[in-house]
Design an enzyme around this catalytic site. Sequence first.
Site, PDB file in Angstrom:
ATOM      1  CE  LYS A  57      35.362 153.165  38.546  1.00  0.00           C
ATOM      2  NZ  LYS A  57      34.277 152.548  39.265  1.00  0.00           N
ATOM      3  CE1 TYR A  96      25.734 149.390  37.807  1.00  0.00           C
ATOM      4  CE2 TYR A  96      27.958 150.292  37.807  1.00  0.00           C
ATOM      5  CZ  TYR A  96      26.643 150.338  38.238  1.00  0.00           C
ATOM      6  OH  TYR A  96      26.238 151.332  39.089  1.00  0.00           O
ATOM      7  CG  ASP A 139      31.298 151.490  30.212  1.00  0.00           C
ATOM      8  OD1 ASP A 139      32.324 152.047  30.652  1.00  0.00           O
ATOM      9  OD2 ASP A 139      30.247 151.397  30.859  1.00  0.00           O
TER      10      ASP A 139
HETATM   11  N1  HOZ Z   1      30.045 150.057  41.111  1.00  0.00           N
HETATM   12  C1  HOZ Z   1      31.346 149.870  41.670  1.00  0.00           C
HETATM   13  C2  HOZ Z   1      31.897 148.542  41.355  1.00  0.00           C
HETATM   14  N2  HOZ Z   1      31.836 148.140  40.018  1.00  0.00           N
HETATM   15  C3  HOZ Z   1      31.365 150.045  43.164  1.00  0.00           C
HETATM   16  C4  HOZ Z   1      31.406 151.453  43.524  1.00  0.00           C
HETATM   17  C5  HOZ Z   1      31.744 151.725  44.974  1.00  0.00           C
HETATM   18  O1  HOZ Z   1      31.206 151.096  45.874  1.00  0.00           O
HETATM   19  O2  HOZ Z   1      32.567 152.580  45.191  1.00  0.00           O
END
Ligand code: HOZ
Length: 426
Positions: free
Chosen positions: A265, A142, A237
């Site tokens: 983040k 992802y 990534d």
């Molecule tokens: N895409 C995030 C997990 N790999 C989740 C993001 C969220 O729900 O904060």
Amino acid sequence: MTRSEELFARAIKVLPGGVNSPVRAFRAVGGKPRFIVKGLGSHILDEDGLEYIDYVGSWGPMVLGHSHPDILKAVYDRMVNGLSFGAPTALEVEMAEKMVSMVPNIEMVRMVNSGTEAVMSALRLARGATGRDKIIKFEGCYHGHSDAMLVGAGSGALTQGEPDSKGVTKGAARDTLMAQYNDLSSVERLLNANPGEVAAVIVEPVAANMGVVPPGDGFLQGLRALCDKHGALLIFDEVITGFRLAAGGAQQYFGVRADLVTFGKIIGGGMPVGAYAGSRALMEQVAPCGPVYQAGTLSGNPVAMAAGLAQLTILTDHPEIHTVMETSAQYLANHLRASAAKHGVKMQVNQVGSLLCPYFTKTPVDCFGAAKTSDTEKYAKYFNEMLLRGVYLAPSQFEAMFVSSAHTQQDLQFTVQAAEEALALV
Ligand code: HOZ
């Protein structure tokens, strides 16, 4: 009705699915999401006053746990002087210098606002720099939700059963080629079939959006060699692995060089932020130096920079943190394996650094196909039993469990006791 249930009932009227990001809606595990009011160290507290040991950690960035006093102070000290200027601040320079000093093989950084944006921009740069259009990604990895990456995507797209999102045009997806994680021959086939056309291979160095799948021996080295042979760039990534596996991220941890690295983040200590980075020659292709355009008013936002810089400073001042986190994750993984064996539960526990994931399958999980053999209903049952006992795990099989340096021995013992009880019931 609990306060979380009340809020969720209101939320579903005004937010799609009641949330702002799909996985947290708890659809993969049943039940209603908990609304969180507070986090301190390794613990979070919900609207009903229930406390949990948190292994989501805002999906990775809280390596030091919640509300670290140095980070809060940095945010406060910065915010009282203004929140955003759309003009340069000293903090952006310090942050870029800090990242360059910590991460191998990067000379310049461009700050953005999320991991999605970082990847989208790094792909544009790779295409601009090589003059090629195609990108190779791995099924189940992802890389955020930009159009070109929502093909065979992991995380929420996989949980949702829509690894290829509606709304992505054939044109946007056409140049994304799909390889299999831990299968170098699948990459080689694509490179051979598209000679001189592949701009980059993008990979999560540890796949952490289909659970946690470590790179097999020689996989990342093999990608490096294939990229060199075919003139493609290698993009790591590191939205999840950056500064978490090691101070220098996966490049340092596995000893493999990437051409471009994307971050998210974690470099904001929990504030919304992202970045992409690489050599001077590559990064000077980006506007205003070069012809690859990319911009953003909130990029390098001073409050986010202050939080991120405080977090990275703690990581460099306390180099033992990564070992502490890894040791805690190993402890959890070993105890989970022992409890599963004791209760006759077919389980594989993958662990790399401070990331781990239990899969309910007898098949060793070294690729996307194997990850999908996990019994997701069992995971849902396990998740809910853990939640009942005060342990907050990712509400989906296809996510990682994140350990922080704030998790105490007491937390870990509590967690393995809860798992022992939960596994007896699944
Ligand atoms: N895409 C995030 C997990 N790999 C989740 C993001 C969220 O729900 O904060």
